[in-house]
Design a protein around this motif. Structure first.
Motif, mmCIF file in Angstrom:
data_model
loop_
_atom_site.group_PDB
_atom_site.id
_atom_site.type_symbol
_atom_site.label_atom_id
_atom_site.label_comp_id
_atom_site.label_asym_id
_atom_site.label_seq_id
_atom_site.Cartn_x
_atom_site.Cartn_y
_atom_site.Cartn_z
ATOM 1 N N ILE A 123 -5.015 -28.888 -7.155
ATOM 2 C CA ILE A 123 -4.761 -29.729 -8.072
ATOM 3 C C ILE A 123 -4.303 -28.712 -9.334
ATOM 4 C CG2 ILE A 123 -5.269 -31.406 -9.921
ATOM 5 C CD1 ILE A 123 -6.493 -32.939 -7.512
ATOM 6 N N GLY A 124 -5.153 -27.772 -9.495
ATOM 7 C CA GLY A 124 -4.998 -26.750 -10.785
ATOM 8 C C GLY A 124 -3.926 -25.908 -10.503
ATOM 9 N N ILE A 125 -3.913 -25.367 -9.265
ATOM 10 C CA ILE A 125 -2.444 -24.625 -8.942
ATOM 11 C C ILE A 125 -1.360 -25.248 -9.342
ATOM 12 C CG2 ILE A 125 -1.394 -23.388 -7.246
ATOM 13 C CD1 ILE A 125 -3.846 -22.657 -6.217
ATOM 14 N N ILE A 126 -1.042 -26.590 -8.726
ATOM 15 C CA ILE A 126 0.120 -27.153 -8.867
ATOM 16 C C ILE A 126 0.252 -27.613 -10.331
ATOM 17 C CG2 ILE A 126 1.231 -29.518 -8.424
ATOM 18 C CD1 ILE A 126 -0.225 -29.390 -5.563
ATOM 19 N N GLY A 127 -0.865 -28.142 -11.184
ATOM 20 C CA GLY A 127 -0.779 -28.371 -12.499
ATOM 21 C C GLY A 127 -0.538 -27.089 -13.395
ATOM 22 N N SER A 128 -0.701 -25.740 -12.791
ATOM 23 C CA SER A 128 0.066 -24.676 -13.607
ATOM 24 C C SER A 128 1.261 -24.465 -13.571
ATOM 25 C CB SER A 128 -0.949 -23.286 -13.161
ATOM 26 O OG SER A 128 -2.194 -23.344 -13.146
ATOM 27 N N TYR A 129 1.869 -24.819 -12.287
ATOM 28 C CA TYR A 129 3.339 -24.696 -11.993
ATOM 29 C C TYR A 129 4.214 -25.907 -12.736
ATOM 30 C CZ TYR A 129 3.087 -20.865 -8.994
ATOM 31 O OH TYR A 129 2.957 -19.895 -8.177
ATOM 32 N N ALA A 130 3.579 -26.929 -13.074
ATOM 33 C CA ALA A 130 3.813 -28.326 -13.467
ATOM 34 C C ALA A 130 4.018 -27.957 -15.050
ATOM 35 C CB ALA A 130 3.384 -29.425 -13.130
ATOM 36 N N GLY A 131 2.824 -27.382 -15.447
ATOM 37 C CA GLY A 131 2.794 -27.043 -16.887
ATOM 38 C C GLY A 131 3.630 -26.032 -17.318
ATOM 39 N N ALA A 132 3.901 -25.122 -16.582
ATOM 40 C CA ALA A 132 4.800 -24.161 -16.860
ATOM 41 C C ALA A 132 6.364 -24.700 -17.062
ATOM 42 C CB ALA A 132 4.919 -22.909 -15.804
ATOM 43 N N LEU A 133 6.619 -25.524 -15.989
ATOM 44 C CA LEU A 133 7.666 -26.358 -16.161
ATOM 45 C C LEU A 133 8.037 -27.301 -17.092
ATOM 46 C CD1 LEU A 133 10.543 -27.279 -14.646
ATOM 47 C CD2 LEU A 133 9.177 -28.969 -13.717
ATOM 48 N N LEU A 134 6.814 -27.884 -17.707
ATOM 49 C CA LEU A 134 6.867 -28.784 -18.889
ATOM 50 C C LEU A 134 6.940 -27.967 -20.130
ATOM 51 C CD1 LEU A 134 6.186 -31.601 -20.143
ATOM 52 C CD2 LEU A 134 3.800 -30.783 -20.148
ATOM 53 N N SER A 135 6.500 -26.615 -20.139
ATOM 54 C CA SER A 135 6.460 -25.812 -21.480
ATOM 55 C C SER A 135 8.032 -25.410 -21.464
ATOM 56 C CB SER A 135 5.827 -24.807 -21.260
ATOM 57 O OG SER A 135 6.094 -23.935 -20.315
ATOM 58 N N SER A 136 8.765 -25.107 -20.170
ATOM 59 C CA SER A 136 10.031 -24.633 -20.449
ATOM 60 C C SER A 136 10.910 -25.697 -20.855
ATOM 61 C CB SER A 136 10.518 -24.044 -19.071
ATOM 62 O OG SER A 136 10.459 -25.091 -18.032
#
Length: 87
Positions: free
Chosen positions: A40-53
């Motif tokens: 969940i942390g790994i997927i959340g990191s990618y989702a957070g990067a997408l959210l920030s972009s």
């Protein structure tokens, strides 16, 4: 040299577990175990990067706290979508 490799791999794994744990506690009130928290942390990191972009926030030069917050937000969004689809 091996201690540099250990530091390079240990911190992202521990941070991913912590991000997943925080997101699980916020969404369901309980932890899911180290392996599930890491995923969940790994997927959340990618989702957070997408959210920030999407929000046009530059995380490359940002501090650790801003990156951590976006990763936790991404993990929470991922868990929310997971709950809506499979519960």
């Amino acid at each position: 040299m091996l201690e540099h490799i250990a530091q390079f791999t240990a911190w992202p794994i521990l941070t991913g577990i912590f991000i997943g744990y925080i997101a699980n506690r916020i969404m369901s009130g309980e932890g899911k175990g180290c392996c599930m928290n890491l995923i969940i942390g790994i997927i959340g990191s990618y989702a957070g990067a997408l959210l920030s972009s999407l929000l046009d926030v530059n995380l490359l030069a940002a501090g650790y706290l801003k990156n951590f917050i976006f990763c936790v937000l991404g993990a929470i969004i991922f868990l929310w979508i997971w709950k809506k689809l499979f519960d």
